[in-house]
Design a protein around this motif. Structure first.
Motif, PDB file in Angstrom:
ATOM      1  N   ASN A 422       0.838  -1.198   0.000  1.00 38.61           N
ATOM      2  CA  ASN A 422       0.000   0.000   0.000  1.00 38.61           C
ATOM      3  C   ASN A 422       0.875   1.251   0.000  1.00 38.61           C
ATOM      4  OD1 ASN A 422      -2.909  -1.188   0.911  1.00 38.61           O
ATOM      5  ND2 ASN A 422      -1.256  -2.280   1.956  1.00 38.61           N
ATOM      6  N   ARG A 423       0.483   2.241  -0.808  1.00 41.78           N
ATOM      7  CA  ARG A 423       1.196   3.520  -0.855  1.00 41.78           C
ATOM      8  C   ARG A 423       0.166   4.644  -0.780  1.00 41.78           C
ATOM      9  NH1 ARG A 423       6.487   2.633  -2.769  1.00 41.78           N
ATOM     10  NH2 ARG A 423       6.775   0.543  -3.649  1.00 41.78           N
ATOM     11  N   LEU A 424       0.368   5.543   0.170  1.00 42.21           N
ATOM     12  CA  LEU A 424      -0.543   6.677   0.361  1.00 42.21           C
ATOM     13  C   LEU A 424       0.289   7.944   0.515  1.00 42.21           C
ATOM     14  CD1 LEU A 424      -3.374   7.896   0.945  1.00 42.21           C
ATOM     15  CD2 LEU A 424      -2.960   7.350   3.365  1.00 42.21           C
ATOM     16  N   SER A 425      -0.048   8.980  -0.252  1.00 46.57           N
ATOM     17  CA  SER A 425       0.686  10.241  -0.151  1.00 46.57           C
ATOM     18  C   SER A 425      -0.277  11.419  -0.090  1.00 46.57           C
ATOM     19  CB  SER A 425       1.642  10.407  -1.337  1.00 46.57           C
ATOM     20  OG  SER A 425       0.937  10.419  -2.569  1.00 46.57           O
ATOM     21  N   TYR A 426       0.129  12.431   0.661  1.00 52.78           N
ATOM     22  CA  TYR A 426      -0.603  13.690   0.774  1.00 52.78           C
ATOM     23  C   TYR A 426       0.420  14.807   0.590  1.00 52.78           C
ATOM     24  CZ  TYR A 426      -3.255  17.532   2.897  1.00 52.78           C
ATOM     25  OH  TYR A 426      -3.896  18.725   3.134  1.00 52.78           O
ATOM     26  N   SER A 427       0.222  15.627  -0.427  1.00 53.60           N
ATOM     27  CA  SER A 427       1.204  16.679  -0.702  1.00 53.60           C
ATOM     28  C   SER A 427       0.529  18.032  -0.824  1.00 53.60           C
ATOM     29  CB  SER A 427       1.975  16.368  -1.987  1.00 53.60           C
ATOM     30  OG  SER A 427       1.125  16.389  -3.115  1.00 53.60           O
ATOM     31  N   LYS A 428       1.281  19.067  -0.472  1.00 52.80           N
ATOM     32  CA  LYS A 428       0.867  20.442  -0.697  1.00 52.80           C
ATOM     33  C   LYS A 428       1.877  21.052  -1.657  1.00 52.80           C
ATOM     34  CE  LYS A 428      -1.472  24.128   1.776  1.00 52.80           C
ATOM     35  NZ  LYS A 428      -1.848  24.648   3.106  1.00 52.80           N
ATOM     36  N   ASN A 429       1.404  21.621  -2.745  1.00 50.06           N
ATOM     37  CA  ASN A 429       2.249  22.005  -3.865  1.00 50.06           C
ATOM     38  C   ASN A 429       2.189  23.509  -4.087  1.00 50.06           C
ATOM     39  OD1 ASN A 429       2.767  19.082  -5.162  1.00 50.06           O
ATOM     40  ND2 ASN A 429       0.666  19.218  -4.423  1.00 50.06           N
ATOM     41  N   PHE A 430       3.365  24.140  -4.205  1.00 50.21           N
ATOM     42  CA  PHE A 430       3.467  25.599  -4.234  1.00 50.21           C
ATOM     43  C   PHE A 430       4.044  26.131  -5.541  1.00 50.21           C
ATOM     44  CE2 PHE A 430       3.508  24.124   0.074  1.00 50.21           C
ATOM     45  CZ  PHE A 430       2.754  25.039   0.787  1.00 50.21           C
ATOM     46  N   GLY A 431       4.204  25.282  -6.550  1.00 49.13           N
ATOM     47  CA  GLY A 431       4.738  25.741  -7.827  1.00 49.13           C
ATOM     48  C   GLY A 431       6.172  26.196  -7.700  1.00 49.13           C
ATOM     49  N   ASN A 432       6.519  27.325  -8.353  1.00 44.57           N
ATOM     50  CA  ASN A 432       7.859  27.878  -8.257  1.00 44.57           C
ATOM     51  C   ASN A 432       7.802  29.360  -8.571  1.00 44.57           C
ATOM     52  OD1 ASN A 432      10.635  28.653  -8.825  1.00 44.57           O
ATOM     53  ND2 ASN A 432      11.056  26.467  -8.750  1.00 44.57           N
ATOM     54  N   THR A 433       8.163  30.198  -7.615  1.00 44.13           N
ATOM     55  CA  THR A 433       8.057  31.646  -7.798  1.00 44.13           C
ATOM     56  C   THR A 433       9.076  32.183  -8.792  1.00 44.13           C
ATOM     57  OG1 THR A 433       9.497  31.951  -5.884  1.00 44.13           O
ATOM     58  CG2 THR A 433       7.123  32.035  -5.510  1.00 44.13           C
ATOM     59  N   SER A 434      10.054  31.363  -9.215  1.00 50.07           N
ATOM     60  CA  SER A 434      11.075  31.830 -10.150  1.00 50.07           C
ATOM     61  C   SER A 434      10.598  31.818 -11.590  1.00 50.07           C
ATOM     62  CB  SER A 434      12.326  30.947 -10.036  1.00 50.07           C
ATOM     63  OG  SER A 434      12.889  31.051  -8.756  1.00 50.07           O
ATOM     64  N   LEU A 435       9.498  31.158 -11.863  1.00 49.33           N
ATOM     65  CA  LEU A 435       9.077  30.942 -13.244  1.00 49.33           C
ATOM     66  C   LEU A 435       8.088  32.008 -13.707  1.00 49.33           C
ATOM     67  CD1 LEU A 435       8.637  27.094 -13.169  1.00 49.33           C
ATOM     68  CD2 LEU A 435      10.490  28.374 -14.187  1.00 49.33           C
ATOM     69  N   LEU A 436       8.592  32.959 -14.481  1.00 50.35           N
ATOM     70  CA  LEU A 436       7.756  33.967 -15.131  1.00 50.35           C
ATOM     71  C   LEU A 436       6.856  34.711 -14.152  1.00 50.35           C
ATOM     72  CD1 LEU A 436       6.630  31.989 -18.308  1.00 50.35           C
ATOM     73  CD2 LEU A 436       8.667  33.396 -17.991  1.00 50.35           C
ATOM     74  N   GLY A 437       7.256  34.703 -12.876  1.00 55.75           N
ATOM     75  CA  GLY A 437       6.483  35.415 -11.875  1.00 55.75           C
ATOM     76  C   GLY A 437       5.161  34.764 -11.526  1.00 55.75           C
ATOM     77  N   LYS A 438       4.889  33.565 -12.039  1.00 51.27           N
ATOM     78  CA  LYS A 438       3.617  32.911 -11.771  1.00 51.27           C
ATOM     79  C   LYS A 438       3.745  32.003 -10.557  1.00 51.27           C
ATOM     80  CE  LYS A 438       0.015  29.995 -13.803  1.00 51.27           C
ATOM     81  NZ  LYS A 438      -0.500  29.372 -15.034  1.00 51.27           N
ATOM     82  N   ILE A 440       1.770  29.193  -8.144  1.00 48.10           N
ATOM     83  CA  ILE A 440       0.616  28.318  -7.963  1.00 48.10           C
ATOM     84  C   ILE A 440       0.049  28.537  -6.569  1.00 48.10           C
ATOM     85  CG2 ILE A 440      -0.111  25.911  -7.684  1.00 48.10           C
ATOM     86  CD1 ILE A 440       1.745  25.110  -9.863  1.00 48.10           C
ATOM     87  N   VAL A 441      -1.233  28.861  -6.503  1.00 51.27           N
ATOM     88  CA  VAL A 441      -1.875  28.905  -5.195  1.00 51.27           C
ATOM     89  C   VAL A 441      -1.770  27.517  -4.595  1.00 51.27           C
ATOM     90  CG1 VAL A 441      -4.036  29.292  -3.973  1.00 51.27           C
ATOM     91  CG2 VAL A 441      -3.443  30.717  -5.938  1.00 51.27           C
ATOM     92  N   PRO A 442      -1.263  27.387  -3.363  1.00 50.04           N
ATOM     93  CA  PRO A 442      -1.022  26.051  -2.807  1.00 50.04           C
ATOM     94  C   PRO A 442      -2.204  25.114  -2.996  1.00 50.04           C
ATOM     95  CG  PRO A 442      -0.217  27.724  -1.313  1.00 50.04           C
ATOM     96  CD  PRO A 442      -0.908  28.452  -2.420  1.00 50.04           C
ATOM     97  N   VAL A 443      -1.928  23.980  -3.598  1.00 46.71           N
ATOM     98  CA  VAL A 443      -2.972  23.000  -3.861  1.00 46.71           C
ATOM     99  C   VAL A 443      -2.589  21.665  -3.245  1.00 46.71           C
ATOM    100  CG1 VAL A 443      -3.808  24.093  -5.960  1.00 46.71           C
ATOM    101  CG2 VAL A 443      -1.949  22.429  -6.116  1.00 46.71           C
ATOM    102  N   VAL A 444      -3.600  20.910  -2.870  1.00 46.06           N
ATOM    103  CA  VAL A 444      -3.408  19.612  -2.207  1.00 46.06           C
ATOM    104  C   VAL A 444      -3.607  18.494  -3.214  1.00 46.06           C
ATOM    105  CG1 VAL A 444      -4.422  18.051  -0.500  1.00 46.06           C
ATOM    106  CG2 VAL A 444      -4.050  20.461   0.071  1.00 46.06           C
ATOM    107  N   GLN A 445      -2.801  17.446  -3.068  1.00 49.05           N
ATOM    108  CA  GLN A 445      -2.936  16.265  -3.911  1.00 49.05           C
ATOM    109  C   GLN A 445      -2.848  15.019  -3.039  1.00 49.05           C
ATOM    110  OE1 GLN A 445      -3.498  16.347  -7.320  1.00 49.05           O
ATOM    111  NE2 GLN A 445      -3.917  14.175  -7.069  1.00 49.05           N
ATOM    112  N   ILE A 446      -3.801  14.107  -3.218  1.00 50.50           N
ATOM    113  CA  ILE A 446      -3.816  12.833  -2.484  1.00 50.50           C
ATOM    114  C   ILE A 446      -3.780  11.701  -3.497  1.00 50.50           C
ATOM    115  CG2 ILE A 446      -5.083  11.366  -0.876  1.00 50.50           C
ATOM    116  CD1 ILE A 446      -6.454  13.889   0.179  1.00 50.50           C
ATOM    117  N   SER A 447      -2.895  10.739  -3.269  1.00 50.50           N
ATOM    118  CA  SER A 447      -2.809   9.580  -4.161  1.00 50.50           C
ATOM    119  C   SER A 447      -2.664   8.317  -3.328  1.00 50.50           C
ATOM    120  CB  SER A 447      -1.612   9.713  -5.118  1.00 50.50           C
ATOM    121  OG  SER A 447      -1.781  10.807  -5.994  1.00 50.50           O
ATOM    122  N   TYR A 448      -3.339   7.253  -3.778  1.00 49.92           N
ATOM    123  CA  TYR A 448      -3.304   5.972  -3.062  1.00 49.92           C
ATOM    124  C   TYR A 448      -3.210   4.834  -4.063  1.00 49.92           C
ATOM    125  CZ  TYR A 448      -4.798   1.857  -0.462  1.00 49.92           C
ATOM    126  OH  TYR A 448      -4.855   0.599   0.077  1.00 49.92           O
TER     127      TYR A 448
END
Length: 489
Positions: A422-438, A440-448
């Motif tokens: 079994n594999r379960l992950s919960y991540s919060k993702n923030f993109g990268n502020t170095s890329l063209l000034g864009k 990512i509003v922190p988003v959650v991802q769950i995978s199982y």
């Protein structure tokens, strides 16, 4: 014709496996099919599969592998080989060779050439989410390698060492071609085999260097030298020993552009690992930390917050729970602020405001990838795998989402003769502020994902069933299955 050749090879290997009574090799045959709601593989079906996965679904797969089973010569001199062919039939038919190598062993040393499945770094290699700089996520890179693959005594009974030194070829990628891999590893172990506690430490050092761009760069661009990225023996010396003070006094050093001399020639990244292993009766507990580095910042203690933290527990063999792994990944620093360890020790920041731009590079736009698959931890997701609204529409960026924190749990257990992983992950993702000034509003991802192995006694084979689910705002929600029959000789 290629598919016919692979099929004929598969048939011949099967016949050999059935007819050879000496069993000097292991042969495995697997036949199965993939299906998902989005026609893409779910996260944990695609991750850490050594690149041998279909790009679009539904798809059928035939996997065959053959490896030496025992030594073919005496104990001091050994000869090993391995070959794996994966044929994928679907919207985009593929023939993949994730493994094809020849290996010669002389005592404690070995030399091999070809592709071989490997994971470098101190982690639980069976149930980890993936070593941070070199996991089993991408197709193995073809290389020649010499080293000691197993810990061997050094001077004292309580001190052991292992390590590797290799040269590889990235070949023709999307944005660059004919560039090389330099890789070396060195690990120490303190403690005897019978000790209740063992300490581990070591380093993984990877470098992309040489080659030439496939995209136009402006005349006089300081990333180039005579139309290509510098590659000669002086550059190779800087790649192997990236110590500026050692080379900067050479008259040749000044002949290279500022981009190269500032970045130590090429794209350097890797990890410094530390771990402690505790043996409690028949159980084993491993605690580890991988400190990721790029361009020497780790040694200034700038971004020691970043890295992979892990705990692996292996209970007694008679337990129905075979292994439990917990991991925490953090990559939000990347040189943006002085890490907690440096502040605690009162050390001056040697690299103020120098951002890493992790797994991306301004010369090698393909980033830290091989065949468009991340070489390191799969949590740093390629741009093309994100939801369309999270992409930045810049074809030269491989990984937009490289500022991440994630928690992961892996469980290996057995009920009767049926095995589960079994594999379960919960991540919060923030993109990268170095890329063209864009940003990512922190988003959650769950995978199982749950993978089940059911023995089929009459067929003398195993039924392999995998079910995986994705839910969140980073990648599309998905549900996928993979069912296969595995036969071993």
């Amino acid at each position: 014709m290629k598919f016919l050749a692979v099929i004929l090879t598969c048939i011949s290997l099967t016949v050999i496996a059935q007819q050879n009574p000496q069993k000097k090799f292991n042969y495995q045959f697997e036949l199965g099919g993939f299906f998902s709601l989005t026609n893409k593989l779910p996260f944990w079906q695609a991750s850490n599969q050594y690149g041998s996965i279909p790009s679009d679904l539904p798809a059928f797969m035939c996997r065959q592998s053959i490896k030496t089973k025992k030594d073919t010569l005496n104990k001091f001199f050994k000869f090993d080989y391995g070959f794996e062919a994966v044929t994928i039939l679907g919207k985009k038919p593929q023939i993949l060779l994730p493994e094809a190598f020849l290996c010669t062993k002389l005592g404690k040393f070995e030399f091999y050439v070809g592709r071989r499945k490997e994971m470098f770094g101190i982690v639980d290699t069976l149930m980890s989410s993936g070593s941070i700089s070199w996991s089993g996520n991408a197709m193995p890179i073809p290389k020649v390698q010499i080293g000691m693959p197993n810990y061997s005594k050094l001077f004292f009974k309580w001190l052991s060492v292992k390590g590797t030194f290799s040269h590889g070829w990235f070949g023709d990628q999307r944005f660059a071609k004919s560039y090389f891999l330099h890789q070396k590893t060195l690990f120490f172990k303190i403690g005897k085999p019978t000790s209740k506690m063992n300490l581990y430490g070591g380093i993984v050092h990877n470098v992309q260097w040489g080659g030439m761009p496939k995209v136009p760069l402006a005349q006089g661009d300081d990333r180039l030298l005579n139309g290509r990225f510098p590659q000669d023996w002086f550059v190779y010396g800087n790649v192997v020993l990236p110590m500026k003070n050692l080379w900067k006094h050479s008259p040749k050093f000044a002949s290279y552009n500022a981009f190269e001399t500032t970045n130590h020639f090429g794209n350097h990244l890797g990890s410094v690992d530390a771990a402690a292993e505790f043996k409690i009766k028949k159980s084993r507990l491993l605690v580890y930390k991988q400190f990721i580095f790029e361009d020497g910042q780790l040694f200034g203690l700038t971004n020691t917050d970043d890295g992979l933290y892990g705990l692996s527990f292996t209970p007694k063999p008679e337990s129905s729970f075979k292994k439990v792994v917990f991991e925490y990944l953090f990559t939000k620093n990347q040189g943006r602020y002085e890490a907690g360890l440096a502040r605690l020790l009162g050390l001056k920041d040697r690299h103020p405001n120098e951002e890493n731009f992790l797994f991306n590079h301004q010369q090698y736009f393909d980033g830290w990838s091989y065949n468009r698959q991340t070489i390191g931890t799969p949590f740093l997701t390629p741009e093309e795998n994100l939801r369309s609204e999270k992409q930045i529409d810049n074809g030269y960026v491989f990984i937009n989402n490289n500022r991440v924190w994630a928690v992961y749990a892996g469980l290996l257990n057995q009920i009767g003769v049926i095995r589960f992983s079994n594999r379960l992950s919960y991540s919060k993702n923030f993109g990268n502020t170095s890329l063209l000034g864009k940003v990512i509003v922190p988003v959650v991802q769950i995978s199982y994902s749950v993978n089940t192995i059911i023995p089929l006694k009459r067929l003398k084979a195993d039924l392999n069933v995998n079910i995986s689910v994705d839910h969140g705002d980073l990648i599309k929600d998905n549900f996928g299955t993979f069912v296969s029959i595995i036969k071993k000789w």
